[in-house]
Enzyme design. Structure first.
Site, PDB file in Angstrom:
ATOM      1  N   ASP A 162      50.801  -5.361 -78.318  1.00  0.00           N
ATOM      2  CA  ASP A 162      51.383  -6.335 -79.564  1.00  0.00           C
ATOM      3  C   ASP A 162      50.411  -5.758 -80.655  1.00  0.00           C
ATOM      4  O   ASP A 162      50.581  -6.489 -81.777  1.00  0.00           O
ATOM      5  CB  ASP A 162      51.453  -7.600 -79.120  1.00  0.00           C
ATOM      6  CG  ASP A 162      49.961  -8.236 -79.011  1.00  0.00           C
ATOM      7  OD1 ASP A 162      49.043  -7.377 -78.536  1.00  0.00           O
ATOM      8  OD2 ASP A 162      49.900  -9.465 -78.687  1.00  0.00           O
ATOM      9  N   ASP A 183      47.253  -6.259 -81.782  1.00  0.00           N
ATOM     10  CA  ASP A 183      46.486  -7.152 -82.327  1.00  0.00           C
ATOM     11  C   ASP A 183      44.896  -6.739 -82.180  1.00  0.00           C
ATOM     12  O   ASP A 183      44.201  -7.030 -82.880  1.00  0.00           O
ATOM     13  CB  ASP A 183      46.725  -8.581 -82.197  1.00  0.00           C
ATOM     14  CG  ASP A 183      46.609  -8.838 -80.688  1.00  0.00           C
ATOM     15  OD1 ASP A 183      46.295  -7.942 -79.703  1.00  0.00           O
ATOM     16  OD2 ASP A 183      46.655  -9.934 -80.041  1.00  0.00           O
ATOM     17  N   ASP A 196      46.721  -2.013 -78.744  1.00  0.00           N
ATOM     18  CA  ASP A 196      47.268  -2.679 -77.492  1.00  0.00           C
ATOM     19  C   ASP A 196      48.814  -2.825 -77.827  1.00  0.00           C
ATOM     20  O   ASP A 196      49.352  -2.677 -78.568  1.00  0.00           O
ATOM     21  CB  ASP A 196      46.658  -4.037 -76.719  1.00  0.00           C
ATOM     22  CG  ASP A 196      46.658  -5.021 -77.860  1.00  0.00           C
ATOM     23  OD1 ASP A 196      46.800  -4.864 -79.076  1.00  0.00           O
ATOM     24  OD2 ASP A 196      46.162  -6.265 -77.589  1.00  0.00           O
ATOM     25  N   SER A 212      49.998  -9.380 -74.455  1.00  0.00           N
ATOM     26  CA  SER A 212      49.002  -8.565 -75.130  1.00  0.00           C
ATOM     27  C   SER A 212      48.580  -7.354 -74.481  1.00  0.00           C
ATOM     28  O   SER A 212      49.276  -6.297 -74.276  1.00  0.00           O
ATOM     29  CB  SER A 212      47.841  -9.595 -75.319  1.00  0.00           C
ATOM     30  OG  SER A 212      46.833  -8.964 -76.425  1.00  0.00           O
TER      31      SER A 212
END
Length: 584
Positions: free
Chosen positions: A309, A311, A307, A148
């Site tokens: 990934d 999300d 970010d 993340s």
């Protein structure tokens, strides 16, 4: 240094299960007598938490590497194989971090060795597309290789179940038990990617699934006609911060007609070293510095960053020549209010609508939802609990209709096509909302103030205290226990109520009552002060830090006075927490 750690390091360095490079990395630490590093890498096994793995990259039992990734995948395979299905399927995706693609290949190889079909994206893709792929392929589980928003030295492994949501009870504990039962890396099944392809067990996922995802989120646009007709009037700055977001986020905006996009070139390409930032976290102003510079240069309306990934979504607004970094509670409040106002105006509000938030997310959102007749659901911190509750309602009360899910840590979901926070659809929702207000000569700051004037004012702040390694973990444990044992007063105020989710007990000191809490057990404490203000604290489940959530409500005075008083009260609480944490 404990003898056990050194002995375990020697075992690793001499274990033929590991390749020569892996053994040499540990042998070098032994030869250098690097006791601290050996201790950190071997004082315990890397834990499979309730959502998966996350750690610093490197060889060793307490680091993330291809061997601990294989171990986690074998654990998931063991649980899946108990389901008794004829053909088991899993979906796999990965972000731009170092070794993410390689780890994703390891995941596919272990699943294939266990005769489980692996559907892996040809190119890196965000969390939302992993979750969507699980549902699209009717898979039994999924894996996202990502850490993340952590710093570049980290990577991780998120585990998902058949609804596309991160694993929740009992599946999470079943996987943890299997993971802990694997004590010999030689017991892990493994075949090469090439052999997996030849056996028809590894499948590469391309544009067909991606296209279906974009069609789905487009169907949830609130004002698509406005965006098609006037989308070019909104000037947008976007940065993927070297992550997965560039291709999907640009496409989602352009599909909607929001094509006046300025991408931060220095951060456009995927790069696991994240060379322009210390940490690729859009919650932090530092990570959005280049986006803000471009916002000023282009005189844009909004700057957004995601970010690695994709999300989480960070947002910056220029209002009256001042920059405003919106926090996660404010973004969620704006989104929720925008959805509700427009659904009502368009006569599109469904029957029995509901939205879901976490206990540490602003209660002002609940006030707004209830004014629109929308039911409110609260969960523990973490988006897996939001989507887990969504699944429960879907199965037990199908007549209810999900509208929105949000948590304070910059995560949002405005559809049910995937079951995790979705930075792509959040980006488009934020952009179309900004355009909608712009056509009324309002910025998002104007919009927030209008909400505060109508529904009340709240101010939320998050304090994160970082403590690293074994000593840090012990420090975090001491801090939690201190506040658990000293729960009658906080920052000079009497505590009216304390929620202890570890013991599942709520104590109301004013009424001398004790009530059982119904949410799952978790190491979370919540204090309601005599003023009505709240403070929650919890150790992070994925990072070496403890988090304090400060939630202030001011009811007296003008809006300006409320904001000033809230800042003062917040600072008093911050000072108190920092002082106590330093002493413990």
């Amino acid at each position: 240094m404990e003898v056990n750690a050194l002995e375990r390091a020697k075992e690793w360095a001499n274990n033929s299960c590991f390749d020569e490079q892996a053994r040499k990395e540990i042998q070098d630490l032994i030869d250098q007598d690097n006791q601290k590093e050996i201790e950190e890498r071997f004082y315990k096994d890397l834990e499979f938490g309730t959502g998966g793995l996350r750690s610093i990259l490197g060889m060793g039992a307490n680091r993330i590497n291809k061997y601990t990734v294989r171990k986690a995948t074998q654990a998931m395979s063991n649980v899946l194989l108990t389901l008794g299905e004829k053909e088991l399927r899993v979906a796999i995706s990965y972000d731009s971090r170092r070794y993410s693609k390689e780890f994703a290949a390891e995941v596919a190889s272990v699943f294939a060795a266990n005769n489980i079909h692996a559907y892996i994206y040809k190119r890196l893709n965000p969390v939302a597309l992993l979750s969507f792929s699980v549902r699209y392929h009717k898979a039994h589980a999924g894996v996202m290789v990502t850490a993340s928003h952590n710093p570049p030295e980290y990577n991780g492994y998120k585990a998902y179940w058949n609804d596309g949501c991160q694993v929740t009870p009992p599946n999470d504990q079943n996987i943890i038990d299997q993971y802990n039962s694997i004590t010999d890396f030689n017991d892990i099944k493994y075949i090469s990617i090439e052999d997996g392809e030849k056996k028809g067990l590894i499948h590469w996922v391309g544009e067909e699934v991606e296209n279906e995802y974009f069609k789905s989120i487009y169907s949830k646009a609130i004002n698509p006609k406005l965006c098609r007709e006037r989308g070019s009037e909104l000037s947008i700055v976007y940065t993927p911060i070297h992550g997965t977001g560039l291709i999907p986020c640009k496409r989602a905006l352009e599909d909607l007609g929001l094509n006046n996009i300025h991408v931060v070139k220095e951060q456009a390409s995927p790069n696991g070293n994240f060379p322009t930032v210390s940490s690729p976290n859009p919650e932090n102003p530092e990570a959005l510095e280049l986006a803000v510079n471009l916002l000023k240069e282009k005189k844009a309306d909004i700057a957004m960053g995601s970010d690695p990934d994709t999300d989480r979504l960070g947002v910056v607004i220029s209002h009256k020549d001042e920059l405003h970094y919106l926090n996660g509670n404010q973004i969620g409040l704006l989104m929720l209010h925008y959805i509700l106002v427009n659904l009502r105006e368009q006569n599109r509000m469904p029957d029995r609508p509901y939205y879901i938030k976490t206990i540490v997310t602003s209660e002002l959102q609940s006030v707004v939802a209830k004014k629109f007749g929308v039911e409110v659901e609260n969960t523990l911190t973490g988006f897996k609990w939001i989507c887990g509750r969504l699944r429960e309602i879907e199965e037990s009360e199908p007549e209810r209709n999900f509208l929105f899910g949000t948590e304070e840590s910059f995560g949002y979901l405005n559809h049910d096509f995937c079951r995790d926070k979705d930075g792509i659809s959040s980006l488009t929702l934020m952009a179309e909302m900004t355009l909608w207000y712009k056509t009324q000569d309002l910025t998002l700051i104007d919009a927030l103030d209008k909400i505060y004037e109508e529904y009340g004012f709240s101010h939320e702040t998050l304090l994160c205290l970082n403590y690293y390694g074994k000593e840090g973990a012990e420090k975090i444990s001491r801090i939690m226990e201190y506040f658990r044992e000293n729960s009658t007063e906080f920052a000079g105020e009497k505590v009216e109520e304390v929620e202890d989710y570890k013991s599942s007990i709520l104590k109301n000191f004013t009424k001398n009552q004790q009530i059982d809490l119904t949410l799952p057990k978790s190491n979370v404490l919540g204090f309601t002060l005599s003023s009505g203000n709240k403070v929650y604290l919890r150790p992070s489940g994925t990072e070496p830090k403890i988090k304090f959530y400060i939630m202030i409500q001011e009811k007296m005075g003008s809006l300006t006075e409320k904001k000033e008083n809230a800042q003062k009260k917040t600072q008093q609480i911050l000072d108190f927490i920092n002082q106590r944490a330093e002493e413990i």
